[in-house]
Design a protein around this motif. Structure first.
Motif, PDB file in Angstrom:
ATOM      1  N   THR A   4      -2.538   9.952   3.096  1.00 24.25           N
ATOM      2  CA  THR A   4      -3.475   9.230   2.247  1.00 24.25           C
ATOM      3  C   THR A   4      -2.830   7.914   1.856  1.00 24.25           C
ATOM      4  O   THR A   4      -1.604   7.804   1.767  1.00 24.25           O
ATOM      5  CB  THR A   4      -3.833  10.022   0.981  1.00 24.25           C
ATOM      6  OG1 THR A   4      -2.628  10.299   0.240  1.00 24.25           O
ATOM      7  CG2 THR A   4      -4.507  11.337   1.330  1.00 24.25           C
ATOM      8  N   ARG A  59      -3.191   4.375  -0.799  1.00 23.14           N
ATOM      9  CA  ARG A  59      -3.815   3.768  -1.965  1.00 23.14           C
ATOM     10  C   ARG A  59      -3.044   2.510  -2.323  1.00 23.14           C
ATOM     11  O   ARG A  59      -1.808   2.525  -2.342  1.00 23.14           O
ATOM     12  CB  ARG A  59      -3.853   4.756  -3.142  1.00 23.14           C
ATOM     13  CG  ARG A  59      -2.541   5.452  -3.425  1.00 23.14           C
ATOM     14  CD  ARG A  59      -2.711   6.579  -4.425  1.00 23.14           C
ATOM     15  NE  ARG A  59      -3.459   7.685  -3.898  1.00 23.14           N
ATOM     16  CZ  ARG A  59      -2.917   8.733  -3.273  1.00 23.14           C
ATOM     17  NH1 ARG A  59      -1.618   8.761  -3.051  1.00 23.14           N
ATOM     18  NH2 ARG A  59      -3.650   9.718  -2.848  1.00 23.14           N
ATOM     19  N   TRP A  91       5.232   3.726 -10.650  1.00 27.41           N
ATOM     20  CA  TRP A  91       3.825   3.856 -10.279  1.00 27.41           C
ATOM     21  C   TRP A  91       3.423   5.331 -10.240  1.00 27.41           C
ATOM     22  O   TRP A  91       4.216   6.194  -9.843  1.00 27.41           O
ATOM     23  CB  TRP A  91       3.568   3.263  -8.890  1.00 27.41           C
ATOM     24  CG  TRP A  91       4.181   1.928  -8.647  1.00 27.41           C
ATOM     25  CD1 TRP A  91       5.454   1.673  -8.231  1.00 27.41           C
ATOM     26  CD2 TRP A  91       3.555   0.647  -8.802  1.00 27.41           C
ATOM     27  NE1 TRP A  91       5.657   0.314  -8.103  1.00 27.41           N
ATOM     28  CE2 TRP A  91       4.511  -0.345  -8.444  1.00 27.41           C
ATOM     29  CE3 TRP A  91       2.270   0.230  -9.186  1.00 27.41           C
ATOM     30  CZ2 TRP A  91       4.225  -1.697  -8.472  1.00 27.41           C
ATOM     31  CZ3 TRP A  91       1.985  -1.123  -9.209  1.00 27.41           C
ATOM     32  CH2 TRP A  91       2.953  -2.070  -8.858  1.00 27.41           C
ATOM     33  N   ASP A  92       2.191   5.616 -10.613  1.00 29.15           N
ATOM     34  CA  ASP A  92       1.641   6.964 -10.485  1.00 29.15           C
ATOM     35  C   ASP A  92       1.393   7.260  -9.007  1.00 29.15           C
ATOM     36  O   ASP A  92       0.698   6.504  -8.320  1.00 29.15           O
ATOM     37  CB  ASP A  92       0.334   7.068 -11.277  1.00 29.15           C
ATOM     38  CG  ASP A  92      -0.211   8.485 -11.322  1.00 29.15           C
ATOM     39  OD1 ASP A  92      -0.612   8.995 -10.263  1.00 29.15           O
ATOM     40  OD2 ASP A  92      -0.245   9.080 -12.414  1.00 29.15           O
ATOM     41  N   GLU A 133      -1.243  -1.124  -7.894  1.00 29.28           N
ATOM     42  CA  GLU A 133      -1.992  -1.919  -8.867  1.00 29.28           C
ATOM     43  C   GLU A 133      -1.281  -3.264  -9.089  1.00 29.28           C
ATOM     44  O   GLU A 133      -0.588  -3.471 -10.085  1.00 29.28           O
ATOM     45  CB  GLU A 133      -2.108  -1.152 -10.189  1.00 29.28           C
ATOM     46  CG  GLU A 133      -2.985  -1.821 -11.216  1.00 29.28           C
ATOM     47  CD  GLU A 133      -2.914  -1.124 -12.575  1.00 29.28           C
ATOM     48  OE1 GLU A 133      -3.789  -1.367 -13.397  1.00 29.28           O
ATOM     49  OE2 GLU A 133      -1.958  -0.345 -12.797  1.00 29.28           O
ATOM     50  N   ARG A 184       4.627  14.555 -14.049  1.00 29.24           N
ATOM     51  CA  ARG A 184       3.853  13.570 -13.292  1.00 29.24           C
ATOM     52  C   ARG A 184       4.674  13.023 -12.124  1.00 29.24           C
ATOM     53  O   ARG A 184       5.727  12.428 -12.337  1.00 29.24           O
ATOM     54  CB  ARG A 184       3.467  12.439 -14.244  1.00 29.24           C
ATOM     55  CG  ARG A 184       2.491  11.421 -13.752  1.00 29.24           C
ATOM     56  CD  ARG A 184       2.283  10.412 -14.889  1.00 29.24           C
ATOM     57  NE  ARG A 184       1.163   9.543 -14.672  1.00 29.24           N
ATOM     58  CZ  ARG A 184       0.789   8.594 -15.520  1.00 29.24           C
ATOM     59  NH1 ARG A 184       1.454   8.412 -16.647  1.00 29.24           N
ATOM     60  NH2 ARG A 184      -0.250   7.830 -15.250  1.00 29.24           N
ATOM     61  N   THR A 241       0.849  -1.187   0.000  1.00 31.79           N
ATOM     62  CA  THR A 241       0.000   0.000   0.000  1.00 31.79           C
ATOM     63  C   THR A 241       0.883   1.235   0.000  1.00 31.79           C
ATOM     64  O   THR A 241       1.812   1.348   0.806  1.00 31.79           O
ATOM     65  CB  THR A 241      -0.923   0.022   1.231  1.00 31.79           C
ATOM     66  OG1 THR A 241      -1.781  -1.115   1.182  1.00 31.79           O
ATOM     67  CG2 THR A 241      -1.767   1.284   1.253  1.00 31.79           C
ATOM     68  N   HIS A 263      -0.375   9.540  -7.580  1.00 28.42           N
ATOM     69  CA  HIS A 263      -1.741   9.917  -7.220  1.00 28.42           C
ATOM     70  C   HIS A 263      -2.708   8.738  -7.225  1.00 28.42           C
ATOM     71  O   HIS A 263      -3.688   8.729  -6.479  1.00 28.42           O
ATOM     72  CB  HIS A 263      -2.263  10.992  -8.179  1.00 28.42           C
ATOM     73  CG  HIS A 263      -1.591  12.320  -8.030  1.00 28.42           C
ATOM     74  ND1 HIS A 263      -1.570  13.022  -6.848  1.00 28.42           N
ATOM     75  CD2 HIS A 263      -0.909  13.084  -8.929  1.00 28.42           C
ATOM     76  CE1 HIS A 263      -0.914  14.159  -7.014  1.00 28.42           C
ATOM     77  NE2 HIS A 263      -0.497  14.218  -8.258  1.00 28.42           N
ATOM     78  N   THR A 264      -2.460   7.732  -8.076  1.00 23.37           N
ATOM     79  CA  THR A 264      -3.437   6.657  -8.250  1.00 23.37           C
ATOM     80  C   THR A 264      -2.930   5.281  -7.829  1.00 23.37           C
ATOM     81  O   THR A 264      -3.731   4.368  -7.607  1.00 23.37           O
ATOM     82  CB  THR A 264      -3.863   6.556  -9.722  1.00 23.37           C
ATOM     83  OG1 THR A 264      -2.737   6.157 -10.527  1.00 23.37           O
ATOM     84  CG2 THR A 264      -4.390   7.896 -10.228  1.00 23.37           C
ATOM     85  N   GLY A 265      -1.612   5.097  -7.754  1.00 28.11           N
ATOM     86  CA  GLY A 265      -1.063   3.784  -7.474  1.00 28.11           C
ATOM     87  C   GLY A 265      -1.038   2.869  -8.681  1.00 28.11           C
ATOM     88  O   GLY A 265      -0.676   1.692  -8.571  1.00 28.11           O
ATOM     89  N   ARG A 266      -1.391   3.364  -9.859  1.00 29.00           N
ATOM     90  CA  ARG A 266      -1.403   2.545 -11.080  1.00 29.00           C
ATOM     91  C   ARG A 266       0.015   2.445 -11.657  1.00 29.00           C
ATOM     92  O   ARG A 266       0.786   3.411 -11.623  1.00 29.00           O
ATOM     93  CB  ARG A 266      -2.349   3.125 -12.123  1.00 29.00           C
ATOM     94  CG  ARG A 266      -3.805   3.137 -11.688  1.00 29.00           C
ATOM     95  CD  ARG A 266      -4.722   3.684 -12.782  1.00 29.00           C
ATOM     96  NE  ARG A 266      -4.701   2.832 -13.966  1.00 29.00           N
ATOM     97  CZ  ARG A 266      -5.462   1.752 -14.137  1.00 29.00           C
ATOM     98  NH1 ARG A 266      -6.290   1.379 -13.166  1.00 29.00           N
ATOM     99  NH2 ARG A 266      -5.408   1.040 -15.238  1.00 29.00           N
ATOM    100  N   LYS A 267       0.325   1.277 -12.193  1.00 29.09           N
ATOM    101  CA  LYS A 267       1.648   1.072 -12.778  1.00 29.09           C
ATOM    102  C   LYS A 267       1.753   1.801 -14.115  1.00 29.09           C
ATOM    103  O   LYS A 267       0.806   1.825 -14.908  1.00 29.09           O
ATOM    104  CB  LYS A 267       1.941  -0.420 -12.977  1.00 29.09           C
ATOM    105  CG  LYS A 267       3.380  -0.704 -13.416  1.00 29.09           C
ATOM    106  CD  LYS A 267       3.728  -2.176 -13.242  1.00 29.09           C
ATOM    107  CE  LYS A 267       3.075  -3.026 -14.321  1.00 29.09           C
ATOM    108  NZ  LYS A 267       3.756  -2.909 -15.622  1.00 29.09           N
TER     109      LYS A 267
END
Length: 363
Positions: free
Chosen positions: A52, A54, A139-140, A57, A112, A40, A142-146
């Motif tokens: 925060t 998140r 990883w991003d 992914e 980014r 996380t 803000h979103t946790g996306r790879k």
């Protein structure tokens, strides 16, 4: 006792399971970035103290290369893979959430904010592979996306990880237990360097004469500097230091490249890269091994900050070969810039993350 010229500007905390916790400025706010044992991502505002979280992914965390998979498809009735079904592929690995962020750093990919993780020895271990670690992922924040591909090429775990901005984009540089040094241009999605360096490698990276370079050391009694564009060794191996070498950097001082390294000798060694000769006696003061090192230019002076297992960080004037001020409490996490000013980030169990204005060290 702290030097009264260097008061902390912010304080905060971390949820890390990795060795270092980077600090990044996001929308004008300094934040700590860490990944916990459950993969996380935590982003903590150093001004307000709010955090925060998140999940990363993980469904996209596997490698894309074909050899990581073999023929087979999941048979739900038997709850196992059917290796005779040629219509599907099954992974030869199992993702380990604990191992995914053995090392971590943060940077900007264009505009980014991103988090870069380096996997441990069992990052992608599985029943068919005893160890297959060391995957590097972006990883991003803000979103946790790879972002992009999972970067592979290390057989064992990542031991050092950093980024180097270049005119063409962002380089991600990693070193591993088996001494493999890898550099990827993540903007264009390709590997630019594959180098065999020191076993259990320590590594630092930056620029020399406008070129991206990496400085390596480890379980050897020498330090080396590599051109990441060509993969070639710059100058000769630098000797006079005893293993284990853990923290490294290269800076330019008065037209010459100076290489700095520290480790289990508790001292900071300096060399002139062109002559391969030491610059004076090693800088002493720490009472335990040096594990981290960062450099900055303050008031046109090249300085270094070292972090030690003795629980302190020290600031050094590299041209003069002397310590500046009293030791800072806490272990050095990184040297970076916030609001355009160079700062040192330290971490202590009793005080959390603290950020120090390095301009006050030379003022």
């Amino acid at each position: 006792m702290t030097d009264d010229r260097m008061p902390p500007r912010f304080t905060g905390h971390t949820h890390a399971r990795h060795d270092t916790t980077p600090v990044l400025e996001v929308d004008g706010i300094p934040v700590t970035v860490s990944v916990d044992a459950a993969a996380t991502l935590w982003v903590c505002d150093l001004l307000s103290g709010t955090c925060t979280q998140r999940p990363l992914e993980l469904d996209a965390a596997g490698p894309e290369d074909e050899w990581y998979y073999e023929v087979g498809e999941w048979d739900e009735a038997d709850d196992e893979y059917d290796e005779h079904d040629e219509d599907g592929l099954r992974p030869r690995w199992q993702l380990d959430e604990w191992e995914i962020a053995s090392e971590l750093t943060a940077a900007y990919l264009g505009d980014r904010p991103v988090v870069v993780t380096g996997g441990g020895r069992f990052d992608l271990a599985g029943p068919d592979l005893e160890t297959m670690g060391g995957a590097v992922r972006v990883w991003d924040l803000h979103t946790g996306r790879k972002i992009g591909k999972t970067l592979t090429g290390h057989g064992l775990g990542v031991t050092a990880l950093t980024t180097v901005p270049t005119r063409d984009g962002l380089l991600v540089v990693s070193s591993s237990e088996e001494g493999a040094l890898r550099a990827w241009d993540v903007t264009r999605g390709k590997r630019v360097a594959g180098i065999q360096a020191s076993y259990n490698g320590g590594m630092g990276a930056g620029h020399v004469a406008g070129r991206p370079v990496a400085v390596t050391g480890g379980h050897d009694d020498f330090v080396q500097v590599w051109d990441l564009n060509s993969g070639e060794l710059l100058g000769r191996s630098l000797t006079g230091i005893k293993p284990v070498v853990r923290a490294l950097a290269a800076v330019e001082i008065a037209g010459r490249t100076v290489v700095a390294a520290g480790g289990d000798e508790n001292a900071l060694h300096l060399w002139d890269l062109e002559t391969a000769e030491p610059l004076g006696a090693p800088l002493t003061g720490h009472t335990d091994r040096i594990r981290t090192l960062g450099t900055a230019r303050v008031a046109d002076r090249a300085i270094a900050v070292t972090g030690s297992n003795d629980g302190t960080s020290r600031v050094w004037d590299l041209a003069r070969g002397e310590q500046l001020g009293a030791p800072l409490p806490g272990h050095l996490e990184m040297v970076t810039e916030l609001a355009g000013a160079p700062v040192a980030v330290t971490h202590a169990l009793d005080a959390g993350i603290r950020v120090w204005d390095l301009a006050r060290a030379v003022g």
